[in-house]
Design a protein around this motif. Structure first.
Motif, short mmCIF file in Angstrom:
data_model
loop_
_atom_site.label_atom_id
_atom_site.label_comp_id
_atom_site.label_asym_id
_atom_site.label_seq_id
_atom_site.Cartn_x
_atom_site.Cartn_y
_atom_site.Cartn_z
N GLN A 78 12.10 116.03 -109.98
CA GLN A 78 10.86 115.26 -110.11
C GLN A 78 11.18 113.80 -109.77
OE1 GLN A 78 7.99 116.78 -110.92
NE2 GLN A 78 6.78 114.92 -110.78
N ILE A 79 10.47 113.22 -108.80
CA ILE A 79 10.64 111.82 -108.39
C ILE A 79 9.40 111.07 -108.84
CG2 ILE A 79 11.02 110.24 -106.46
CD1 ILE A 79 13.23 112.20 -106.58
N GLU A 80 9.58 109.94 -109.52
CA GLU A 80 8.45 109.16 -110.02
C GLU A 80 8.62 107.68 -109.68
OE1 GLU A 80 8.15 109.78 -114.22
OE2 GLU A 80 8.12 111.96 -114.01
N TYR A 81 7.51 107.04 -109.35
CA TYR A 81 7.46 105.59 -109.18
C TYR A 81 6.04 105.14 -109.51
CZ TYR A 81 7.45 100.94 -107.18
OH TYR A 81 7.33 99.58 -107.00
N LYS A 82 5.92 104.32 -110.52
CA LYS A 82 4.62 103.86 -111.02
C LYS A 82 3.75 105.08 -111.31
CE LYS A 82 4.78 99.22 -109.20
NZ LYS A 82 4.13 98.19 -108.45
N ASN A 83 2.61 105.21 -110.65
CA ASN A 83 1.73 106.35 -110.93
C ASN A 83 1.85 107.45 -109.88
OD1 ASN A 83 0.57 104.94 -108.86
ND2 ASN A 83 -1.51 105.06 -109.60
N ARG A 84 2.88 107.40 -109.06
CA ARG A 84 3.09 108.40 -108.01
C ARG A 84 4.22 109.35 -108.42
NH1 ARG A 84 3.32 103.46 -104.48
NH2 ARG A 84 1.15 102.99 -104.12
N THR A 87 14.99 114.50 -113.50
CA THR A 87 13.87 113.59 -113.31
C THR A 87 14.44 112.25 -112.87
OG1 THR A 87 12.57 114.67 -115.02
CG2 THR A 87 11.91 112.45 -114.40
N LEU A 88 14.05 111.81 -111.69
CA LEU A 88 14.52 110.55 -111.12
C LEU A 88 13.34 109.60 -111.06
CD1 LEU A 88 16.81 108.96 -109.77
CD2 LEU A 88 16.13 110.00 -107.61
N VAL A 89 13.46 108.50 -111.79
CA VAL A 89 12.38 107.51 -111.86
C VAL A 89 12.89 106.22 -111.24
CG1 VAL A 89 10.87 106.21 -113.41
CG2 VAL A 89 11.52 108.56 -113.99
N PHE A 90 12.07 105.60 -110.40
CA PHE A 90 12.40 104.30 -109.83
C PHE A 90 11.53 103.27 -110.54
CE2 PHE A 90 13.79 107.20 -106.55
CZ PHE A 90 15.05 106.70 -106.27
N ARG A 91 12.18 102.23 -111.07
CA ARG A 91 11.47 101.21 -111.85
C ARG A 91 11.84 99.82 -111.35
NH1 ARG A 91 12.96 103.66 -117.63
NH2 ARG A 91 11.45 105.34 -117.62
N VAL A 92 10.86 98.94 -111.44
CA VAL A 92 11.11 97.53 -111.14
C VAL A 92 11.66 96.91 -112.41
CG1 VAL A 92 10.08 95.34 -110.47
CG2 VAL A 92 9.26 97.47 -109.45
N ILE A 93 12.84 96.35 -112.32
CA ILE A 93 13.49 95.73 -113.48
C ILE A 93 13.18 94.25 -113.47
CG2 ILE A 93 15.69 95.29 -114.62
CD1 ILE A 93 14.84 98.24 -114.57
N SER A 94 12.66 93.77 -114.57
CA SER A 94 12.29 92.36 -114.68
C SER A 94 13.39 91.58 -115.38
CB SER A 94 10.98 92.23 -115.46
OG SER A 94 10.69 90.88 -115.66
N HIS A 95 13.70 90.42 -114.84
CA HIS A 95 14.69 89.54 -115.44
C HIS A 95 14.02 88.31 -116.04
CE1 HIS A 95 18.01 91.88 -113.89
NE2 HIS A 95 17.38 91.92 -112.73
N ARG A 96 12.74 88.38 -116.30
CA ARG A 96 11.99 87.23 -116.82
C ARG A 96 12.49 86.81 -118.20
NH1 ARG A 96 5.99 89.27 -115.54
NH2 ARG A 96 6.30 89.58 -113.33
N VAL A 97 12.85 87.77 -119.05
CA VAL A 97 13.30 87.43 -120.40
C VAL A 97 14.54 86.56 -120.35
CG1 VAL A 97 14.17 88.37 -122.56
CG2 VAL A 97 12.27 89.48 -121.40
N ALA A 98 15.51 86.95 -119.51
CA ALA A 98 16.73 86.16 -119.37
C ALA A 98 16.41 84.78 -118.81
CB ALA A 98 17.72 86.88 -118.48
#
Length: 78
Positions: free
Chosen positions: A3-9, A61-72
Motif C-alpha cells: 500500500q502506497i500513500e501520500y496525503k489523500n492519495r 504500508t509505505l507512506v510518504f510524508r512532508v516533514i516540517s522543521h518549523r518547530v526547530a
C-alpha cells in the motif's frame, strides 16, 4: 501487495522485492510528492541513505510524508 500513500492519495501495487527507492521513483510523479518527502515504512521512518537497501514485502504500508522543521526553527529563534 504494498500500500502506497501520500496525503489523500493511495495506491496498491505488487512491489514485493523492490526497494523503497524504486517505489519512490515509480510513484513520485503519479502521486505528486517531491524528493524531500520522508518515506515511512510500516510506521518507521526510512532514512534517505537506507532507501536503496530497504526491500519491500507483501502487506507493507509505505507512506510518504512532508516533514516540517518549523518547530526547530522557532526554538532556534528564541
Amino acid at each position: 501487495m504494498v500500500q502506497i500513500e501520500y496525503k489523500n492519495r493511495e495506491r496498491a501495487a505488487e512491489l514485493a522485492g523492490k526497494t523503497v527507492a524504486e517505489a519512490r521513483r515509480m510513484f513520485e510523479e503519479e502521486l505528486g510528492f517531491g524528493k524531500k518527502t520522508a518515506a515511512v515504512l510500516n510506521g518507521i521512518r526510512v532514512s534517505v541513505h537506507r532507501e536503496a537497501s530497504t526491500v519491500l514485502t507483501d502487506n507493507d504500508t509505505l507512506v510518504f510524508r512532508v516533514i516540517s522543521h518549523r518547530v526547530a526553527f522557532f526554538i532556534g529563534a528564541l
